[in-house]
Enzyme design. Structure first.
Site, short mmCIF file in Angstrom:
data_model
loop_
_atom_site.label_atom_id
_atom_site.label_comp_id
_atom_site.label_asym_id
_atom_site.label_seq_id
_atom_site.Cartn_x
_atom_site.Cartn_y
_atom_site.Cartn_z
N HIS A 23 0.54 0.59 -5.78
CA HIS A 23 -0.28 -0.50 -5.71
C HIS A 23 -1.83 -0.21 -5.41
O HIS A 23 -2.64 -1.18 -5.38
CB HIS A 23 0.12 -1.69 -4.49
CG HIS A 23 1.38 -2.30 -5.14
ND1 HIS A 23 1.40 -3.58 -5.96
CD2 HIS A 23 2.82 -1.97 -4.83
CE1 HIS A 23 2.55 -3.69 -6.28
NE2 HIS A 23 3.43 -2.99 -5.65
N SER A 55 2.83 -3.93 -0.76
CA SER A 55 2.85 -4.75 -1.72
C SER A 55 3.07 -6.08 -1.39
O SER A 55 2.76 -6.90 -2.32
CB SER A 55 4.09 -4.34 -2.57
OG SER A 55 5.36 -4.32 -2.02
N LYS A 60 1.95 -0.33 -13.46
CA LYS A 60 1.00 -1.48 -12.79
C LYS A 60 -0.31 -1.19 -13.37
O LYS A 60 -0.48 -1.54 -14.49
CB LYS A 60 1.09 -0.94 -11.23
CG LYS A 60 2.37 -1.56 -10.86
CD LYS A 60 2.68 -1.42 -9.27
CE LYS A 60 3.79 -2.02 -8.80
NZ LYS A 60 4.96 -1.44 -9.23
#
Length: 396
Positions: A211, A183, A242
């Site tokens: 991610h 990340s 996300k």
């Protein structure tokens, strides 16, 4: 007693402030999107959210959340095994398993809970966890809760991983654990090589796709797609917070027996309320959207390539990235804060990262691209970076 403790905290907080490390929060009064409205009424372009596919304010997700509340209520008021499981929960678990080509899925309140609850139910002091040095804090905390022996290898360093696997050969079971996309740097774990070593040294493989899912791979399906590792990865963890809508909710998906054991013994699952219907309904709609088209992922890739290439051409020191994370290296913590503040004055919302979030001397501005960004948004951000970079002597 609190008087002494209060003084201690005040001194510590003052030291953090003086070192330029104090984290100030900026209040947003609009939906999360490419352009946001701040508390003072000003507008800003947001380049620091994990809203990779631009779904955080998607009308279809909002409508799906509303419909789920109307049909299934506001909250569950219970954990799953008591009376907190609805048909929607099972449907979402199935949709996630289909997306990752796995056998079963278990939902959590957050991926932090998924990572915190995955190791202890599966492994004992007889076993070994071999973890990448840049893994997310939630993986680190999950490992700490488990009695298994711990080995740490240098970030994405396959020679070091092989050495750690050799050291762990006396253990009963071994599991290699890595982020899919790291990340802070934006680099992707070499999953094909990790799986090769896992097979050579008889280890399980776990990857956190927080991610990477929705971002990497030909159609954005994550690291298994990018490295053609379907069937070779035993456990995936991830988040709905996300790329998959930007709200809350986590999951672990993988081998059937592993998921079954987590349902029986994973403490964050057993002792936390079920995900509320609105989150589940929106999650189901997210995966429906992703089944219909790859357009959002394609747009994200275009935006990442455009921004990265322009920033490198302007002279910025950019970490190599294969994801939607673009680390603009500044190295100095105070400079990262000063740079972010100057960018805010230009109408660009970015955040400086520094120790302890990244190693000392590795401060940066972490830019996160989104499918919601338009070319004019990217151009405005690049122009602001160049202006501020020259003003602060970061570039010539």
């Amino acid at each position: 007693m609190y008087g002494k403790f209060q003084k201690h905290l005040q001194d510590e907080l003052s030291a953090i402030e003086q070192a330029g490390l104090y984290k100030h929060e900026r209040n947003i009064v609009s939906p999360q999107s490419a352009e946001i409205t701040l508390e003072d009424g000003s507008k800003a372009l947001n380049f620091c959210a994990n809203n990779y596919l631009g779904l955080a304010d998607n009308p279809r997700l909002i409508k799906a959340a509303e419909q789920a509340m109307l049909s299934h209520g506001y909250g569950m008021s219970s954990v799953r095994f008591i009376c907190g499981t609805q048909d929607m929960h099972k449907e979402l678990e199935k949709a996630i398993a289909e997306y990752f080509h796995t056998e079963d899925t278990i939902l959590y309140a957050a991926c932090f809970d998924a990572n915190g609850g995955v190791f202890e139910p599966l492994l004992t002091a007889e076993d070994a966890i071999i973890s990448d040095s840049l893994n997310h804090a939630s993986i680190i905390d999950g490992v700490r809760l488990c009695k298994a022996q711990r080995f740490r290898y240098a970030n994405a360093d396959m020679a070091d991983l092989e050495e750690k696997l050799k050291e762990a050969q006396s253990c009963r079971f071994r599991i290699i654990v890595t982020d899919g996309v790291f990340s802070m740097d934006g680099n992707v774990a070499p999953m094909d090589k990790i799986c090769d070593l896992a097979e050579k040294y008889e280890a399980l493989v776990m990857v956190d796709e927080s991610h990477s899912a929705g971002v990497v791979g030909k159609t954005g399906h994550g690291v298994a797609e990018q490295f053609d590792c379907y069937g070779r990865i035993d456990i995936f963890t991830g988040t709905l917070g996300k790329a998959f809508g930007g709200a809350v909710g986590g999951f672990t998906t993988g081998r059937k027996e592993i998921i079954d054991m987590l349902r029986q013994r994973s403490r964050p699952y057993l002792f936390s309320n079920s995900l509320p219907p609105m989150i589940v309904g929106a999650g189901l709609e997210t995966f429906k959207i992703l089944r219909e088209s790859n357009a959002l992922h394609d747009r994200l890739v275009e935006n990442v390539n455009y921004f990265r290439d322009k920033m490198i051409a302007a002279g910025f020191d950019i970490k190599p990235t294969q994801s939607a994370i673009c680390a603009v290296m500044l190295y100095d913590a105070f400079l990262s804060q000063k740079f972010a503040a100057a960018m805010a004055e230009e109408g660009i919302f970015v955040t400086g990262f520094y120790y302890p979030v990244v190693p000392k001397g590795q401060a940066r501005i972490r830019v996160q691209l989104s499918a919601a960004h338009k070319k004019e948004h990217l151009d405005k951000a690049i122009e602001a970076f160049i202006k501020v970079g020259k003003k602060l002597d970061v570039i010539k």
